[in-house]
Design a protein around this motif. Structure first.
Motif, PDB file in Angstrom:
ATOM      1  N   GLY A 198      51.291  50.558  29.049  1.00 63.45           N
ATOM      2  CA  GLY A 198      52.617  50.456  29.669  1.00 63.45           C
ATOM      3  C   GLY A 198      52.638  51.265  30.944  1.00 63.45           C
ATOM      4  N   LYS A 199      53.394  52.362  30.916  1.00 66.38           N
ATOM      5  CA  LYS A 199      53.507  53.204  32.098  1.00 66.38           C
ATOM      6  C   LYS A 199      52.294  54.101  32.251  1.00 66.38           C
ATOM      7  N   VAL A 200      52.121  54.603  33.458  1.00 67.38           N
ATOM      8  CA  VAL A 200      51.033  55.519  33.770  1.00 67.38           C
ATOM      9  C   VAL A 200      51.647  56.848  34.192  1.00 67.38           C
ATOM     10  N   THR A 201      51.175  57.921  33.599  1.00 67.93           N
ATOM     11  CA  THR A 201      51.676  59.258  33.907  1.00 67.93           C
ATOM     12  C   THR A 201      50.627  60.036  34.694  1.00 67.93           C
ATOM     13  N   GLY A 202      51.031  61.215  35.167  1.00 67.27           N
ATOM     14  CA  GLY A 202      50.079  62.079  35.861  1.00 67.27           C
ATOM     15  C   GLY A 202      48.920  62.469  34.967  1.00 67.27           C
ATOM     16  N   GLY A 203      49.205  62.739  33.688  1.00 65.25           N
ATOM     17  CA  GLY A 203      48.148  63.079  32.741  1.00 65.25           C
ATOM     18  C   GLY A 203      47.153  61.947  32.569  1.00 65.25           C
ATOM     19  N   ILE A 204      47.654  60.726  32.585  1.00 62.65           N
ATOM     20  CA  ILE A 204      46.773  59.556  32.471  1.00 62.65           C
ATOM     21  C   ILE A 204      45.886  59.436  33.709  1.00 62.65           C
ATOM     22  N   LEU A 205      46.454  59.688  34.867  1.00 65.50           N
ATOM     23  CA  LEU A 205      45.655  59.628  36.101  1.00 65.50           C
ATOM     24  C   LEU A 205      44.514  60.642  36.053  1.00 65.50           C
ATOM     25  N   TRP A 206      44.806  61.852  35.593  1.00 71.55           N
ATOM     26  CA  TRP A 206      43.757  62.870  35.487  1.00 71.55           C
ATOM     27  C   TRP A 206      42.735  62.507  34.417  1.00 71.55           C
ATOM     28  N   ALA A 207      43.193  61.941  33.304  1.00 68.96           N
ATOM     29  CA  ALA A 207      42.258  61.508  32.257  1.00 68.96           C
ATOM     30  C   ALA A 207      41.341  60.412  32.795  1.00 68.96           C
ATOM     31  N   ASN A 208      41.881  59.535  33.625  1.00 67.13           N
ATOM     32  CA  ASN A 208      41.072  58.471  34.219  1.00 67.13           C
ATOM     33  C   ASN A 208      40.048  59.059  35.190  1.00 67.13           C
ATOM     34  N   LEU A 209      40.462  60.041  35.990  1.00 70.58           N
ATOM     35  CA  LEU A 209      39.528  60.694  36.912  1.00 70.58           C
ATOM     36  C   LEU A 209      38.431  61.439  36.131  1.00 70.58           C
ATOM     37  N   HIS A 210      38.799  62.013  34.997  1.00 69.73           N
ATOM     38  CA  HIS A 210      37.822  62.686  34.137  1.00 69.73           C
ATOM     39  C   HIS A 210      36.739  61.702  33.700  1.00 69.73           C
ATOM     40  N   LEU A 211      37.160  60.510  33.277  1.00 72.04           N
ATOM     41  CA  LEU A 211      36.194  59.478  32.892  1.00 72.04           C
ATOM     42  C   LEU A 211      35.326  59.080  34.085  1.00 72.04           C
ATOM     43  N   LEU A 212      35.944  58.847  35.233  1.00 72.57           N
ATOM     44  CA  LEU A 212      35.191  58.425  36.415  1.00 72.57           C
ATOM     45  C   LEU A 212      34.193  59.493  36.855  1.00 72.57           C
ATOM     46  N   PHE A 213      34.536  60.766  36.645  1.00 72.12           N
ATOM     47  CA  PHE A 213      33.599  61.834  37.000  1.00 72.12           C
ATOM     48  C   PHE A 213      32.286  61.688  36.232  1.00 72.12           C
ATOM     49  N   TRP A 214      32.386  61.548  34.907  1.00 71.10           N
ATOM     50  CA  TRP A 214      31.162  61.446  34.107  1.00 71.10           C
ATOM     51  C   TRP A 214      30.397  60.171  34.418  1.00 71.10           C
ATOM     52  N   LEU A 215      31.126  59.073  34.657  1.00 70.13           N
ATOM     53  CA  LEU A 215      30.446  57.824  35.001  1.00 70.13           C
ATOM     54  C   LEU A 215      29.777  57.912  36.370  1.00 70.13           C
ATOM     55  N   SER A 216      30.365  58.682  37.284  1.00 68.91           N
ATOM     56  CA  SER A 216      29.777  58.801  38.628  1.00 68.91           C
ATOM     57  C   SER A 216      28.448  59.542  38.610  1.00 68.91           C
ATOM     58  N   LEU A 217      28.170  60.281  37.527  1.00 71.22           N
ATOM     59  CA  LEU A 217      26.893  60.987  37.405  1.00 71.22           C
ATOM     60  C   LEU A 217      25.770  60.095  36.868  1.00 71.22           C
ATOM     61  N   VAL A 218      26.110  58.907  36.386  1.00 72.55           N
ATOM     62  CA  VAL A 218      25.099  58.026  35.787  1.00 72.55           C
ATOM     63  C   VAL A 218      23.969  57.682  36.767  1.00 72.55           C
ATOM     64  N   PRO A 219      24.255  57.345  38.049  1.00 77.27           N
ATOM     65  CA  PRO A 219      23.127  57.061  38.957  1.00 77.27           C
ATOM     66  C   PRO A 219      22.175  58.243  39.114  1.00 77.27           C
ATOM     67  N   PHE A 220      22.729  59.442  39.229  1.00 72.48           N
ATOM     68  CA  PHE A 220      21.892  60.643  39.349  1.00 72.48           C
ATOM     69  C   PHE A 220      21.036  60.832  38.103  1.00 72.48           C
ATOM     70  N   MET A 221      21.657  60.702  36.936  1.00 71.02           N
ATOM     71  CA  MET A 221      20.927  60.885  35.678  1.00 71.02           C
ATOM     72  C   MET A 221      19.841  59.826  35.515  1.00 71.02           C
ATOM     73  N   THR A 222      20.168  58.597  35.898  1.00 70.54           N
ATOM     74  CA  THR A 222      19.206  57.500  35.791  1.00 70.54           C
ATOM     75  C   THR A 222      17.989  57.775  36.676  1.00 70.54           C
ATOM     76  N   ARG A 223      18.258  58.205  37.901  1.00 65.14           N
ATOM     77  CA  ARG A 223      17.144  58.479  38.820  1.00 65.14           C
ATOM     78  C   ARG A 223      16.308  59.665  38.339  1.00 65.14           C
ATOM     79  N   TRP A 224      16.983  60.697  37.818  1.00 60.94           N
ATOM     80  CA  TRP A 224      16.256  61.867  37.340  1.00 60.94           C
ATOM     81  C   TRP A 224      15.314  61.477  36.194  1.00 60.94           C
ATOM     82  N   MET A 225      15.827  60.665  35.263  1.00 61.96           N
ATOM     83  CA  MET A 225      14.963  60.198  34.168  1.00 61.96           C
ATOM     84  C   MET A 225      13.758  59.451  34.714  1.00 61.96           C
ATOM     85  N   ASP A 226      14.022  58.551  35.643  1.00 59.35           N
ATOM     86  CA  ASP A 226      12.960  57.711  36.195  1.00 59.35           C
ATOM     87  C   ASP A 226      11.915  58.554  36.919  1.00 59.35           C
TER      88      ASP A 226
END
Length: 199
Positions: free
Chosen positions: A68-96
């Motif tokens: 339904g509605k989006v709150t400030g807390g939801i926006l921060w929770a979404n940014l929290h998720l995007l932060f961890w996902l944004s590290l995936v390319p770095f982690m993938t390259r490091w493994m490789d």
């Protein structure tokens, strides 16, 4: 607050993450099949990471559509998720680049676990904003996959210190569990679309 900006930001960030991952590829040193074989492990790690980003994008799309509605807390929770996902390319390259050494494979698994936790936090914030009797809460219900996935991640992290390939196999098992979009979210979204006449 409208959820369009949350969706637009998330879609944009996930598209950039996928682009960065493919740009990180090393090209084969020789223009031969054997040259291509030398980067085959890189292709597999890219495939696993691409599948993970695709899973998050797909389920995020359905989940936010039901919200339904989006709150400030939801926006921060979404940014929290995007932060961890944004590290995936770095982690993938490091493994490789490490040749799939134990520590990079372990840290890759920790990153996947933290992204899963962040997704759960976002889901809970959306459910609370809509109410426990809302469409999203009804669709999520008793989510068995979400309950067992963290245990598989932890097992994969432990295994990666012993045999990194087993850790990667565990992460691939979680991806396989989630590869098909959550049907409950799809069915709930279809019902809401029918009820409201919107898309």
């Amino acid at each position: 607050m409208e959820k369009n900006r949350l969706e637009a930001l998330s879609d944009g960030v996930l598209a950039i993450i996928i682009t960065i991952m493919v740009l990180e590829f090393r090209t084969p040193e020789e223009p031969t099949w054997s040259g291509l074989a030398t980067v085959f492990p890189s292709l597999l790690s890219y495939l696993l990471s691409f599948v993970y980003i695709g899973i998050y994008w797909n389920n995020h799309h359905h989940m936010v559509k039901l919200a339904g509605k989006v709150t400030g807390g939801i926006l921060w929770a979404n940014l929290h998720l995007l932060f961890w996902l944004s590290l995936v390319p770095f982690m993938t390259r490091w493994m490789d680049e490490s040749g799939f050494a134990a520590v990079p494979v372990l840290v890759y698994g920790i990153n996947l676990l933290l992204a899963a936790i962040a997704y759960y936090i976002l889901q809970e914030r959306l459910v609370l904003a809509q109410g426990r009797d809302g469409a999203l809460a009804r669709a999520v219900g008793n989510n068995t996959k979400a309950k067992i996935s963290p245990f598989i991640y932890v097992a994969g992290c432990a295994l990666s210190l012993w045999i990194p390939a087993l850790g990667l196999a565990a992460y691939a098992v979680v991806a396989a569990l989630w590869l098909v979009p959550d049907r409950r979210l799809e069915r709930a979204f279809a019902r809401e679309t029918e009820r409201t006449g919107t898309d």
